[in-house]
Design a protein around this motif. Structure first.
Motif, PDB file in Angstrom:
ATOM      1  N   HIS A 171      -0.298  -5.202  -2.308  1.00  0.00           N
ATOM      2  CA  HIS A 171       0.357  -4.670  -1.154  1.00  0.00           C
ATOM      3  C   HIS A 171      -0.689  -5.355   0.019  1.00  0.00           C
ATOM      4  N   TRP A 172      -1.876  -5.862  -0.148  1.00  0.00           N
ATOM      5  CA  TRP A 172      -2.647  -6.400   0.791  1.00  0.00           C
ATOM      6  C   TRP A 172      -2.039  -7.966   1.148  1.00  0.00           C
ATOM      7  N   SER A 173      -0.982  -8.302   0.502  1.00  0.00           N
ATOM      8  CA  SER A 173      -0.554  -9.583   0.660  1.00  0.00           C
ATOM      9  C   SER A 173      -0.066 -10.232   2.103  1.00  0.00           C
ATOM     10  N   GLY A 174       0.345  -9.132   2.796  1.00  0.00           N
ATOM     11  CA  GLY A 174       0.838  -9.277   4.050  1.00  0.00           C
ATOM     12  C   GLY A 174      -0.072  -9.046   5.339  1.00  0.00           C
ATOM     13  N   GLY A 175       0.158  -8.406   6.273  1.00  0.00           N
ATOM     14  CA  GLY A 175      -0.633  -8.126   7.397  1.00  0.00           C
ATOM     15  C   GLY A 175      -1.676  -6.860   7.439  1.00  0.00           C
ATOM     16  N   TYR A 176      -1.672  -6.283   6.174  1.00  0.00           N
ATOM     17  CA  TYR A 176      -2.485  -4.981   6.136  1.00  0.00           C
ATOM     18  C   TYR A 176      -3.813  -5.293   6.838  1.00  0.00           C
ATOM     19  N   PHE A 177      -4.384  -6.271   6.541  1.00  0.00           N
ATOM     20  CA  PHE A 177      -5.932  -6.331   7.324  1.00  0.00           C
ATOM     21  C   PHE A 177      -6.051  -7.090   8.543  1.00  0.00           C
TER      22      PHE A 177
ATOM     23  N   VAL B 280      -6.813   4.221  -3.169  1.00  0.00           N
ATOM     24  CA  VAL B 280      -7.793   5.262  -3.252  1.00  0.00           C
ATOM     25  C   VAL B 280      -7.521   6.446  -2.372  1.00  0.00           C
ATOM     26  N   THR B 281      -6.892   6.498  -1.431  1.00  0.00           N
ATOM     27  CA  THR B 281      -6.617   7.618  -0.255  1.00  0.00           C
ATOM     28  C   THR B 281      -5.255   7.928  -0.150  1.00  0.00           C
ATOM     29  N   GLY B 282      -5.036   9.064   0.079  1.00  0.00           N
ATOM     30  CA  GLY B 282      -3.718   9.837   0.054  1.00  0.00           C
ATOM     31  C   GLY B 282      -2.795   9.371   1.070  1.00  0.00           C
ATOM     32  N   TYR B 283      -3.300   8.768   2.448  1.00  0.00           N
ATOM     33  CA  TYR B 283      -2.367   8.260   3.390  1.00  0.00           C
ATOM     34  C   TYR B 283      -1.904   7.024   2.933  1.00  0.00           C
ATOM     35  N   GLU B 284      -2.258   6.496   2.236  1.00  0.00           N
ATOM     36  CA  GLU B 284      -1.706   5.046   1.517  1.00  0.00           C
ATOM     37  C   GLU B 284      -1.073   4.987   0.119  1.00  0.00           C
ATOM     38  N   LEU B 285      -1.034   6.412  -0.395  1.00  0.00           N
ATOM     39  CA  LEU B 285      -0.571   6.448  -1.745  1.00  0.00           C
ATOM     40  C   LEU B 285       0.541   5.740  -1.990  1.00  0.00           C
ATOM     41  N   HIS B 286       1.643   5.876  -1.080  1.00  0.00           N
ATOM     42  CA  HIS B 286       2.794   5.250  -1.351  1.00  0.00           C
ATOM     43  C   HIS B 286       2.855   3.749  -1.447  1.00  0.00           C
ATOM     44  N   ARG B 287       1.944   3.114  -1.109  1.00  0.00           N
ATOM     45  CA  ARG B 287       1.781   1.630  -1.223  1.00  0.00           C
ATOM     46  C   ARG B 287       1.360   1.330  -2.531  1.00  0.00           C
ATOM     47  N   ALA B 288       1.033   2.182  -3.348  1.00  0.00           N
ATOM     48  CA  ALA B 288       0.742   1.802  -4.869  1.00  0.00           C
ATOM     49  C   ALA B 288       2.010   1.786  -5.580  1.00  0.00           C
ATOM     50  N   TYR B 289       3.198   2.223  -5.219  1.00  0.00           N
ATOM     51  CA  TYR B 289       4.531   2.020  -5.702  1.00  0.00           C
ATOM     52  C   TYR B 289       4.459   0.409  -6.191  1.00  0.00           C
ATOM     53  N   PRO B 290       4.566   0.113  -7.380  1.00  0.00           N
ATOM     54  CA  PRO B 290       4.776  -1.201  -7.871  1.00  0.00           C
ATOM     55  C   PRO B 290       5.869  -2.058  -6.811  1.00  0.00           C
ATOM     56  N   PHE B 291       6.938  -1.290  -6.792  1.00  0.00           N
ATOM     57  CA  PHE B 291       8.022  -2.283  -5.900  1.00  0.00           C
ATOM     58  C   PHE B 291       7.529  -2.251  -4.495  1.00  0.00           C
ATOM     59  N   PHE B 292       6.914  -1.639  -3.932  1.00  0.00           N
ATOM     60  CA  PHE B 292       6.275  -1.782  -2.354  1.00  0.00           C
ATOM     61  C   PHE B 292       5.433  -3.128  -2.695  1.00  0.00           C
ATOM     62  N   GLY B 293       4.468  -3.103  -3.732  1.00  0.00           N
ATOM     63  CA  GLY B 293       3.447  -4.503  -3.767  1.00  0.00           C
ATOM     64  C   GLY B 293       4.188  -5.653  -4.206  1.00  0.00           C
ATOM     65  N   MET B 294       5.257  -5.316  -4.800  1.00  0.00           N
ATOM     66  CA  MET B 294       6.012  -6.698  -5.250  1.00  0.00           C
ATOM     67  C   MET B 294       6.838  -7.038  -3.863  1.00  0.00           C
ATOM     68  N   GLN B 295       7.423  -6.461  -3.173  1.00  0.00           N
ATOM     69  CA  GLN B 295       7.920  -6.639  -1.864  1.00  0.00           C
ATOM     70  C   GLN B 295       6.982  -7.538  -0.853  1.00  0.00           C
ATOM     71  N   VAL B 296       5.857  -6.750  -0.627  1.00  0.00           N
ATOM     72  CA  VAL B 296       4.958  -7.523   0.046  1.00  0.00           C
ATOM     73  C   VAL B 296       4.494  -8.756  -0.354  1.00  0.00           C
ATOM     74  N   ALA B 297       4.085  -8.757  -1.753  1.00  0.00           N
ATOM     75  CA  ALA B 297       3.645 -10.243  -2.531  1.00  0.00           C
ATOM     76  C   ALA B 297       4.652 -11.190  -2.520  1.00  0.00           C
ATOM     77  N   ALA B 298       5.624 -10.904  -2.444  1.00  0.00           N
ATOM     78  CA  ALA B 298       6.986 -12.005  -2.617  1.00  0.00           C
ATOM     79  C   ALA B 298       7.522 -12.448  -1.437  1.00  0.00           C
TER      80      ALA B 298
END
Length: 277
Positions: A123-129, A165-183
């Protein structure tokens, strides 16, 4: 059963983050000549760590972000393996390097050559940082970050996780969210400026990860990293019946909508523990 599954892994931190300027860099900070970031251990000390872990039958999982940190880690694995071989000691330690956000092109093939597993937080693959790393790196180097396809193409095992590791970004741990950003290389929550980056896509397009690569990295690849491949990670007779049922065929949906894939059922050791079949 799962009670027989164990993890024998030690974790170390070799450097910090690109955005804070304390990752270990091969290049001076652009506004601070002589500053190459920070590193916790040089090659000799890390080599000793690998040898000790190998003697104890431990795998070694290392946080490494900068390109100098990556090179030091690879050099340490290479040296430790050579010393173990010279002493007639079998090599059993699995080196896992987590993040590896910027890797020098000269080092891309080393994970495959040295048996190093790479773990990326998709989920870091896009513009997160954002562009924060450009406070320390040139734009050219920033644009080379998050590139794993050369490693995969050379035969390295690349696996995926979230590092959430934080509650506010917990939804970003969803594998399909990460797949979307990386793809797509586009973060739907933190898009880059579309006037500078067409479609808000983080460059380069060549760093997009394919859906088959992502599925493998989240399933059997992760199982291999944990040494659980004989128990899970694929649908095979004799393995634990741990699986999910998705409400649609993800290969038939736009990559930009992968995060919308929903789980109809979760099956753990053959029992439906959530949803229904």
């Amino acid at each position: 059963t799962t009670k027989h599954i164990k993890i024998n892994t030690m974790k170390l931190f070799l450097d910090g983050t690109n955005e804070s300027g304390n990752s270990a860099s091969l290049h001076e900070h652009i506004h601070d000549p002589g500053n190459y970031g920070e590193i916790m251990m040089e090659t000799d000390e890390l080599t000793k760590c690998f040898l000790l872990c190998n003697e104890e039958g431990l795998d070694l999982h290392i946080h490494v972000v900068g390109d100098r940190g990556f090179r030091v880690a690879c050099d340490a694995v290479e040296a430790a393996k050579a010393q173990a071989a010279a002493a007639g000691v079998p090599w059993v330690c699995m080196p896992v390097l987590a993040h590896c956000e910027v890797v020098d092109p000269a080092d891309m093939k080393r994970p495959a050559e040295l048996g190093i597993t790479i773990n990326w937080s998709c989920h870091w693959s896009g513009g997160y940082f954002g562009e924060e790393a450009m406070n320390y790196y040139s734009e050219e180097k920033w644009r080379r970050m998050y590139q794993f396809n050369p490693m995969i193409e050379s035969g390295a095992l690349v696996t995926f996780s979230s590092d959430v590791v934080t509650g506010y970004e917990l939804h970003r741990a969803y594998p399909f969210f990460g797949m979307q950003v990386a793809a797509t290389k586009v973060d739907p929550e933190f898009p880059l400026n579309p006037q500078k980056y067409p479609g808000s896509m983080r460059p380069p397009a060549s760093a997009k990860l394919s859906l088959p690569v992502l599925l493998k990295g989240y399933t059997i690849g992760g199982a291999i990293q944990l040494r659980w491949q004989d128990k899970m990670g694929s649908l095979e007779a004799g393995k634990l019946a741990n699986m999910i049922l998705v409400d649609r065929n993800i290969f038939d949906m736009p990559l930009e909508q992968l995060r919308d894939a929903a789980i109809d059922a979760v099956i753990f050791e053959g029992t439906v523990i959530r949803g229904s079949l």
